[in-house]
Structures are given as C-alpha cells and as structure tokens.
Design a protein around this motif. Structure first.
Motif, mmCIF file in Angstrom:
data_model
loop_
_atom_site.group_PDB
_atom_site.id
_atom_site.type_symbol
_atom_site.label_atom_id
_atom_site.label_comp_id
_atom_site.label_asym_id
_atom_site.label_seq_id
_atom_site.Cartn_x
_atom_site.Cartn_y
_atom_site.Cartn_z
ATOM 1 N N GLU A 186 70.752 43.191 35.174
ATOM 2 C CA GLU A 186 71.500 43.623 34.199
ATOM 3 C C GLU A 186 69.856 44.856 33.624
ATOM 4 O O GLU A 186 70.559 45.323 32.895
ATOM 5 C CB GLU A 186 71.164 42.866 32.910
ATOM 6 N N GLN A 187 68.660 44.804 33.755
ATOM 7 C CA GLN A 187 68.191 46.213 33.429
ATOM 8 C C GLN A 187 68.536 47.117 34.657
ATOM 9 O O GLN A 187 68.944 48.445 33.497
ATOM 10 C CB GLN A 187 66.424 45.303 34.319
ATOM 11 N N VAL A 188 69.213 47.242 35.636
ATOM 12 C CA VAL A 188 69.523 48.177 36.013
ATOM 13 C C VAL A 188 70.966 48.700 35.242
ATOM 14 O O VAL A 188 71.460 49.735 35.268
ATOM 15 C CB VAL A 188 69.776 47.412 37.756
ATOM 16 N N ALA A 189 71.927 47.431 35.390
ATOM 17 C CA ALA A 189 72.932 47.442 34.269
ATOM 18 C C ALA A 189 73.058 48.739 33.540
ATOM 19 O O ALA A 189 73.532 49.445 33.740
ATOM 20 C CB ALA A 189 74.181 46.705 34.533
ATOM 21 N N ALA A 190 71.823 48.491 32.360
ATOM 22 C CA ALA A 190 72.114 49.444 31.109
ATOM 23 C C ALA A 190 71.366 50.866 31.143
ATOM 24 O O ALA A 190 71.754 51.063 30.587
ATOM 25 C CB ALA A 190 70.473 48.341 30.994
ATOM 26 N N GLY A 191 70.739 50.394 32.368
ATOM 27 C CA GLY A 191 69.632 51.802 32.328
ATOM 28 C C GLY A 191 70.826 52.789 33.484
ATOM 29 O O GLY A 191 71.374 54.055 32.978
ATOM 30 N N LEU A 192 71.899 52.192 33.982
ATOM 31 C CA LEU A 192 73.460 52.910 35.147
ATOM 32 C C LEU A 192 74.222 53.609 33.216
ATOM 33 O O LEU A 192 75.210 54.319 33.643
ATOM 34 C CB LEU A 192 73.941 52.311 35.397
ATOM 35 N N HIS A 193 74.617 52.037 32.621
ATOM 36 C CA HIS A 193 75.242 52.738 31.611
ATOM 37 C C HIS A 193 74.590 53.992 30.556
ATOM 38 O O HIS A 193 75.352 54.927 29.976
ATOM 39 C CB HIS A 193 75.787 51.520 30.595
ATOM 40 N N ARG A 194 73.451 54.057 30.352
ATOM 41 C CA ARG A 194 73.094 54.696 30.202
ATOM 42 C C ARG A 194 72.809 56.100 30.222
ATOM 43 O O ARG A 194 72.795 57.589 29.019
ATOM 44 C CB ARG A 194 71.667 54.281 29.000
ATOM 45 N N ASN A 204 67.110 62.464 24.759
ATOM 46 C CA ASN A 204 66.125 61.011 24.288
ATOM 47 C C ASN A 204 66.753 59.974 24.925
ATOM 48 O O ASN A 204 65.454 59.681 25.397
ATOM 49 C CB ASN A 204 66.050 61.157 22.694
ATOM 50 N N LEU A 205 68.073 59.900 25.367
ATOM 51 C CA LEU A 205 68.186 58.941 26.168
ATOM 52 C C LEU A 205 68.179 59.134 27.511
ATOM 53 O O LEU A 205 67.392 58.246 28.058
ATOM 54 C CB LEU A 205 69.567 58.604 25.967
ATOM 55 N N ALA A 206 67.495 60.272 27.706
ATOM 56 C CA ALA A 206 67.915 60.210 29.596
ATOM 57 C C ALA A 206 65.603 60.644 29.551
ATOM 58 O O ALA A 206 65.352 59.913 30.753
ATOM 59 C CB ALA A 206 67.480 62.154 29.911
ATOM 60 N N ARG A 207 64.841 60.872 28.884
ATOM 61 C CA ARG A 207 63.666 60.120 29.063
ATOM 62 C C ARG A 207 63.692 58.760 28.651
ATOM 63 O O ARG A 207 62.258 58.271 29.528
ATOM 64 C CB ARG A 207 63.054 60.773 27.690
ATOM 65 N N ARG A 208 64.807 58.101 27.981
ATOM 66 C CA ARG A 208 64.121 56.506 27.936
ATOM 67 C C ARG A 208 64.665 56.041 29.455
ATOM 68 O O ARG A 208 64.189 55.384 30.270
ATOM 69 C CB ARG A 208 65.444 55.888 27.114
ATOM 70 N N ILE A 209 65.956 56.765 29.565
ATOM 71 C CA ILE A 209 65.608 55.993 31.060
ATOM 72 C C ILE A 209 64.502 55.968 32.442
ATOM 73 O O ILE A 209 64.192 55.030 32.813
ATOM 74 C CB ILE A 209 66.975 56.836 32.063
ATOM 75 N N VAL A 210 63.787 57.360 32.247
ATOM 76 C CA VAL A 210 63.128 57.708 32.706
ATOM 77 C C VAL A 210 61.522 56.677 32.846
ATOM 78 O O VAL A 210 61.518 56.126 33.955
ATOM 79 C CB VAL A 210 62.536 59.058 33.125
ATOM 80 N N THR A 211 61.306 56.297 31.588
ATOM 81 C CA THR A 211 60.189 56.225 31.137
ATOM 82 C C THR A 211 60.398 54.058 31.676
ATOM 83 O O THR A 211 60.027 53.483 32.366
ATOM 84 C CB THR A 211 59.977 55.808 29.723
ATOM 85 N N GLU A 212 62.157 53.894 31.900
ATOM 86 C CA GLU A 212 62.256 52.147 32.063
ATOM 87 C C GLU A 212 62.465 51.674 32.925
ATOM 88 O O GLU A 212 62.110 50.963 33.870
ATOM 89 C CB GLU A 212 63.692 51.755 31.540
ATOM 90 N N ASP A 213 62.029 53.017 33.992
ATOM 91 C CA ASP A 213 62.213 53.161 35.187
ATOM 92 C C ASP A 213 61.339 52.634 35.879
ATOM 93 O O ASP A 213 61.434 51.501 37.261
ATOM 94 C CB ASP A 213 63.001 54.426 35.612
ATOM 95 N N ALA A 214 60.404 53.037 35.342
ATOM 96 C CA ALA A 214 58.766 52.339 35.947
ATOM 97 C C ALA A 214 58.719 50.768 35.850
ATOM 98 O O ALA A 214 58.082 50.292 36.670
ATOM 99 C CB ALA A 214 57.428 53.144 35.094
ATOM 100 N N LEU A 215 59.251 50.063 34.687
ATOM 101 C CA LEU A 215 59.358 48.668 34.916
ATOM 102 C C LEU A 215 60.131 48.208 35.357
ATOM 103 O O LEU A 215 59.453 47.578 36.267
ATOM 104 C CB LEU A 215 59.904 48.674 32.914
ATOM 105 N N ILE A 216 60.969 48.267 35.792
ATOM 106 C CA ILE A 216 61.821 48.216 37.243
ATOM 107 C C ILE A 216 61.305 47.925 38.454
ATOM 108 O O ILE A 216 61.988 47.317 38.937
ATOM 109 C CB ILE A 216 63.342 48.859 37.012
ATOM 110 N N ASN A 217 61.042 49.019 38.274
ATOM 111 C CA ASN A 217 59.828 49.360 40.113
ATOM 112 C C ASN A 217 58.571 48.556 39.463
ATOM 113 O O ASN A 217 58.428 48.004 41.176
ATOM 114 C CB ASN A 217 59.099 50.723 40.351
ATOM 115 N N ARG A 218 58.303 47.803 38.716
ATOM 116 C CA ARG A 218 57.291 46.656 38.885
ATOM 117 C C ARG A 218 57.619 45.656 38.990
ATOM 118 O O ARG A 218 57.318 44.665 40.169
ATOM 119 C CB ARG A 218 56.210 46.925 36.835
ATOM 120 N N GLU A 219 59.057 45.480 38.243
ATOM 121 C CA GLU A 219 59.667 44.129 38.371
ATOM 122 C C GLU A 219 59.640 43.887 39.656
ATOM 123 O O GLU A 219 59.693 42.624 40.689
ATOM 124 C CB GLU A 219 61.487 44.738 37.671
#
Length: 219
Positions: free
Chosen positions: A21-29, A40-55
């Motif tokens: 679900e997190q990955v699909a949300a990132g793709l949609h964004r 701004n949305l692009a920067r959010r995607i990059v930031t949230e990618d680090a959380l996905i890596n940790r998961e």
C-alpha cells in the motif's frame, strides 16, 4: 509448530500488504508530481522512500527468522522464499517512484512537452494498475490464472515506451539544443515506469510459484 508457522506467515503477509500500500501510494504521487511538476510532492516521495527501505529490512528479518527457526517445508517454504523476493521487488518499485521524483527535482524549470509527458503518464497509470491488481490477487489468495491476468498489460506498457521515445525524439528535433537534458530526463522517467511493470510481473511470477511450485516466464 505448524500453528506458530501460520502465525508468523500471517504476520509476514500483513506486513507485505502494508508495504504494498505504501509503495502504491508513492507511485501514485510520482504520477501526480509528473503531471503537475510538483516539486513539494516530489520531495515528499523521496523522504518517504527511506521509510519504505526501513520496512523492507524489518520484513526480511521476519522472513529469515521463520526460515532459520522453524524450517518450513512444501508450500510454506515456497511462500517464505517467494515473500523474500516479493519484499525486494516492492522496495525496488518504490525506488523507481523515488527516482522519478529525483529527476523531476533536477529537471529544468520548463513546461514538459505535452505529448511525451501524456504518453509517459499513461505508461505509469498502467504500471500502477498492474501492481495494485497483482497485490490484490495476493491479498485475496488468488490463483495462478488470476496472477497471470493481473499483469497481462505489460506488452502495452512496452509499446507505450517505444512510442514515448519516438515522441521525445520528434520533440527534440523541433527544439534548441538546450532542451536535450529535459528530453533525456523524460526518457529516464519512461524507463522507470516500464521497470515498475516488469517488477509487477515478477511478483505475479512469484504468486504462480507459490501456488504451483513452477516458475513461469510472464515477461
């Protein structure tokens, strides 16, 4: 022991679905950022990618603990092994969304050429639809035929990428040399969405393997 394996398996399954679900949300964004050139949305995607890596790392540890501690066999073994591969594919799909965002952040502050950007956005829409459908098959314990059907549009994505390349080349021929960087960046974005479709297909192959014990070539 079997009950314990089942609990661990279900926990891993829930984690995979949550990550999906997190990955699909990132793709949609990433598609929204492309269409609106939203930094701004692009920067959010990059930031949230680090959380996905940790998961990803957490889920891999869960799967490895099951393998090492409980030594599952048969379908359970296929499921855990395939889950490890699926986790990696999910994280890589998230990387493609983040790479699209990084490209947009580095792109010149110019309007994107309409036709190539529209076609690349359509590529992304189809790739996202393939991914969300294959994850729905996983969530619903779907069978091998449903997994195959979920990614049946991969050839369509490939054809759109070829058309997008032609669009970009035609656009570049009408522009000054200063636009070449933007053209190359668009081609890289198209490549990332094509890879998303490929990785969704890889996940479908893993689902077929879990169900049948056979590894198909769906690409």
């Amino acid at each position: 022991m079997q009950l314990l394996i089942e609990k661990k398996r279900e926990a891993l399954r829930a984690g995979l679905l949550s990550l999906g679900e997190q990955v699909a949300a990132g793709l949609h964004r990433s598609l929204e950022a492309l269409r609106h050139q939203d930094s701004n949305l692009a920067r959010r995607i990059v930031t949230e990618d680090a959380l996905i890596n940790r998961e990803r790392r957490f889920l891999e540890q869960q799967a490895l603990v099951v393998l090492a501690s409980h030594q599952p066999a048969g379908r359970d073994l296929r499921l855990i092994g395939a889950s490890l591969e699926m986790i990696a594919e999910l994280e890589r799909i998230a990387d493609h969304a983040a790479d699209v965002a990084r490209i947009l952040l580095k792109a010149p502050a110019l309007p994107l050429p309409q036709e190539p950007a529209k076609r690349i956005g359509l590529m992304g829409d189809i790739a996202l639809a393939m991914f969300t459908r294959v994850m729905a098959v996983y969530a619903e314990n779907g069978d091998a035929d449903q997994a195959r059907a979920a990614v049946a549009r991969e050839d369509e994505v490939d054809a759109l990428e070829e058309a997008a390349v032609r669009d970009v080349i035609a656009w570049l021929c009408d522009q000054q040399g200063s636009s070449s960087l933007l053209g190359m960046q668009l081609l890289w974005i198209a490549h990332h969405y094509e890879r998303v479709a490929d990785r969704a297909t890889n996940i479908a192959e893993r689902l077929v393997y879990i169900e049948t014990g056979e590894t198909p070539e769906l690409n």
